[in-house]
Design an enzyme around this catalytic site. Sequence first.
Site, short mmCIF file in Angstrom:
data_model
loop_
_atom_site.label_atom_id
_atom_site.label_comp_id
_atom_site.label_asym_id
_atom_site.label_seq_id
_atom_site.Cartn_x
_atom_site.Cartn_y
_atom_site.Cartn_z
N GLY A 171 37.80 17.17 66.01
CA GLY A 171 37.78 16.38 67.25
C GLY A 171 36.62 16.81 68.13
N HIS A 183 50.25 1.51 80.95
CA HIS A 183 49.43 1.29 82.13
C HIS A 183 49.59 -0.16 82.60
CE1 HIS A 183 46.03 1.35 84.79
NE2 HIS A 183 45.86 2.62 84.56
N SER A 191 40.69 -0.55 85.82
CA SER A 191 41.05 0.56 86.68
C SER A 191 42.19 0.19 87.61
CB SER A 191 39.85 1.01 87.50
OG SER A 191 40.29 1.92 88.46
N ARG A 210 52.71 3.97 87.97
CA ARG A 210 52.40 3.17 86.78
C ARG A 210 53.65 2.70 86.05
NH1 ARG A 210 47.45 6.74 84.10
NH2 ARG A 210 45.96 6.22 85.72
N ARG A 245 51.90 11.24 83.02
CA ARG A 245 50.67 11.90 83.42
C ARG A 245 50.09 11.24 84.65
NH1 ARG A 245 45.50 10.64 82.93
NH2 ARG A 245 45.77 8.98 81.41
#
Lengths: 675, 247, 211
Positions: A73, A299, A317, A364, A473
């Site tokens: 990664g 989201h 966004s 969210r 998160r």
Amino acid sequence: MTDMPDTTLTSDPSHDAPADHGDDAAGYYTPGAPIADTKAPGGPIDERWQTRKFEARLVNPSNRRKLDVIIVGTGLAGGAAAATLGEAGYNVKSFCYQDSPRRAHSIAAQGGINAAKNYKEDGDSVHRLFYDTVKGGDYRSRESNVYRLAEVSTNIIDQCVAQGVPFAREYGGLLDNRSFGGVQVSRTFYARGQTGQQLLIGAYQAMERQVAAGTVEQFTRHEMLEVIIVEGKARGIIARDLVTGEIETHLADVVVLATGGYGNVFFLSTNAMGSNVTAAWRAHRKGAYMANPCYTQIHPTCIPVTGAHQSKLTLMSESLRNDGRIWVPKNKADCDKDPRDIPEEDRDYYLERIYPSFGNLVPRDIASRAAKNVCDDGRGVGPEVEGVRRGVYLDFSSAIERLGVDGIEEKYDNLFDMYARITGENPYETPMRIYPAVHYVMGGLWVDYDLQSSIPGLFVTGEANFSDHGANRLGASALMQGLADGYFVLPHTIRDYLADGPFEKVDESHPAVVEAKQAVQDRVTHFLSTKGTRSVDSYHRELGNIMWEYCGMERTEDGLKKAIDLIRTLKDDFWRNVKVLGTAESLNQSLERAGRVADFIELGELMCIDALNRRESCGGHFRGESQTEDGEALRHDDQFAYVAAWEFAGDDEPPVLHKEELVYTAIEMKQRSYK
Amino acid sequence: MKVTLKIWRQPDAASKGAMHTYELDGVSEDMSFLEMLDVLNEQLNGKGEDPVAFDSDCREGICGMCGLMINGEAHGPEVTTTCQLHMRSFKDGDEIVIEPWRADAFPVVKDLVVDRGALDRIIQAGGYISVNTGSAPEAHSVPVPRDDALRAFNVATCIGCGACVAACPNGSASLFMGAKITHLGELPQGQPERDTRVVDMVAQHDHEGFGGCTNIGECTAACPKEIPLDVISRLNWDLHQAMRHGH
Amino acid sequence: MAVSGIIFIGFVLLHMYGNLKAFSGHDAYNEYAEHLRILGEPMLPREGALWIIRSVLIVSLVVHVASAAALWKRARRARRTQYVMKKNNASSLSSRTMRWGGLTLLLFIIWHLVNFTIGKVNVSGGATNDPYNLLVDTFDTWWMTLIYLAAMLTLAMHLHHGVWSSAQTLGLTNNTRARRNAKTLGWIVAVVIAGGFSLVPIFVLAGVITK
Ligand SMILES: Cc1cc2nc3c(=O)[nH]c(=O)nc-3n(C[C@H](O)[C@H](O)[C@H](O)COP(=O)(O)OP(=O)(O)OC[C@H]3O[C@@H](n4cnc5c(N)ncnc54)[C@H](O)[C@@H]3O)c2cc1C
Ligand code: HEM
Ligand code: SF4
Ligand code: FES
């Protein structure tokens, strides 16, 4: 979007009722022994990291050259680690499946990165960032890890600025900050809407510098397909050279997985086409525990699906919610009308209605679920896809009246352009349509404070681990975690492990190596020789539909059980009926996808089992059975304040559940409320 | 809508390639260009023909992985990446010619996939600021004038897609290289290595077999991030300065 | 390349100034030609300055042509497989014809030197020792004028791109305004030089300038 008024635990209605939330997943798993993180030192929370850094043993510089580190990664987590360990003098091999390390999906992050610099003197501090993160994660993260994250966040900004990351600045030449995701302090550093890109390029350049210095060797278009475990320790990987098809063995003293998130298990997500769980899943099958796999972040502001051809979803966004108002028609009959013709009194500004104090700025998960509910209710807008309109309006007309077109242009120009390009509609004239999409996974491989998985010598960083975000998160915190892990945490903790090295050389003819390589070979041969009738993508889409329907924004016992059955049937069919053309000895993109989808299917099942087991609602995980009277998420701390770490027990065996109890010494658990 | 696709097919680097023609029906104008190719591949797979290999990852215009020559234009007719191009830019009945980036420094891997490793090697030659992890000073110790920071940012948006090379009649990567040199050269942090950076990067660029720039400007017209030609002037300026300083 | 190109520009400007003396008549023009030869005397021998200029030009020409050839070769190697279809979206015709145009100029320059300097060829068979008369004789011939005019068109195109390109190569166009200015300058230089040179042949052919 976290700093919301709290009610303390005592007002949690679950405490008044007898606390038994059943064992929904009984029969789907085997209970295992509890586990604990043994690496975090005790003592005051703000001294733990210093103590650990001091206690972690050092590696003599002349020995470092003899130590081989594999890092899979090259996103923020992997790229930063490769650069730093290369600088320290270790012998690093770096892998990514793209044609350049710079293309890892960290590049797509838009909003920004948090750091407790307190440049605005608005009351921010390490402790507040820690507090916000634990609370935002709905008290399902490990406090020592989160505190450390907040603590090193400030070093990240220094490092990035020194590398030339062009963060936004004020007229005085100092760094600009904005408040992000509804928190009450301005701690988010950003580079217009391309923060992830700029941070990643910084890490990439640092890594390329080490490639030139000879400490890092980079393997692009290489996919890790197996981890090699010798005598209980991770000692290397099997990777396929995606161009030549050659199956290669790479041996090392330690292996780091920084392979990102697995949101693509839903087929449609904001992740990159190639984002996968393969590396993590292969490690899981070899003994690494998978923690909280069901924690998914959905989201709310993404561009809706337009048709069956859709290959991915695009995030816009969340800052758009600062000025846009979200609504759907009150009457189903209006759903296919031109929105501009629907009079004000026939519009339902449902977030403002249900959550009067937070309105369009609710967190969210809440915004996402509310959108799903109105669409399920038949009041969604936009094109019908499979019989349902999945979209809600995000309307800027009142903001345009207030700020003028110029004002809006200045703030959201690039987002409006992106929207127009993808949808062909002009958002200055007609309201945008948005719908929630899978965006991030909080779950991942279980790691201790040292970021070491349950397999010694296998470390996991970035989105691939589970460690810092609990059940949800906060915006701008994944970039922070990736760079914290890569630049500042792993390089210190890994040395404690490497201090025992160099380990005895492993030979390529070692049975464990041969077996791992053979397993990869067998899978490739299987896919190419099945000669079934269905394409890999069709399986992936079907899996995605199952996951989205039953393990998406709202999960129920019945739904999850049904999903598990469906996935098992799908898995069976996949292995017998998949059609992969081409050869093993060349670039073969269907073959690559087949391997990834095979692992997604297995992961999907485990996610459903984990979701089934967790009969509570927390963060991004909403169980229909666990809500307050007015439909809000309800946690059950008495029963579920633990990390669910799943152990693989064999192909047809139920997974083993190990619980790591979450203990909070520096923060008090509270129930969220947004009304 | 219905389109006729003429696509370069080449099984691997060693084999010879050729253009193949495919008819594709039922294309919706909401599809992205790559989703249109996904549909084609799904059909080819159904018929037992090897699907067309092409690169893409983020599909939102930021990773730089995608890149096709579409009807003679790098990334097609709009100023954007191939993955952000939508079929509404085409008409029913159109013939669309699809080729890989053509440059000897970007050898074809398969079909429409090329190897852009040369761009990484140019960065390795000096496209960075040497600062080891942990040795950075406090971020606010060096203020950067807002306009400089903005200029640095504007060119730091290069996504390394290689469209500039593909479009350039000389096969030069000067726009890509100039973008990096300008990004780092605008910032105070980038000054100490300014001379060596440009000299080493240009040397690597030439070594990789890219052509020399003659300021034609096809690169900037093809660039999805609209990197301006200024950056090539900056590159040249820095190169002359470095030579004057004895490099 | 830019430096040699700019030296050429400087030279052709002077050269053009000289040519325009033709409008002042036979004596003024020949005086100017003679003046070039005695420039710098007695510090330099006769034709000394002229030879200095000539050598600078010869060196520039070698450098210019050599770099042009090198660039051309690199470009050919940089893309050995051509596109089946390639559109030009931003390039000007001038920028795309620098190489063939430059080659044309080279051929022209050789002919031009043979014509006026080295070989002194008078196509109408007249005397070659009188610069002014040689000039008028030459341009009285319609096809010679045509060749010269075509060469000037080529030169105009070469300069249209060359001026801006050299500004870019020298690193002088670091912002939008400078870039626009350089491009405008390209047009001006192209029109002035090619226009200025074309006047004499045209006026000779039209019978305004006569022996
Ligand atoms: C659209 C979008 C916007 C976002 N915006 C924000 C934001 O504003 N702020 C924020 O903090 N976070 C944001 N996030 C989240 C954040 O970007 C990611 O969580 C984070 O960047 C992940 O970094 P990583 O290094 O862990 O993984 P990645 O960057 O995903 O890197 C994964 C790496 O692993 C490699 N890899 C994977 N599998 C294999 C394999 N099998 N073999 C070899 N290599 C492999 C890949 O090649 C790649 O190099 C956003 C995410 C998305 C999708
Ligand atoms: C001898 C004949 C000539 C040849 C073969 C020639 C050829 C070329 C070529 C191939 C280029 C490269 C630019 C490109 O490919 O885009 C070039 C550039 C240029 N030429 Fe010429 N040229 C000649 C004469 C001239 C003359 C007579 C002038 C001026 C009056 C001139 C001025 C320039 C300038 C200014 C440039 C741009 C330099 C740069 O970009 O750095 N050239 N020439
Ligand atoms: S300069 Fe533009 S065209 Fe060239 S690599 Fe960068 S983004 Fe792509
Ligand atoms: S696929 Fe990432 S830019 Fe096109």
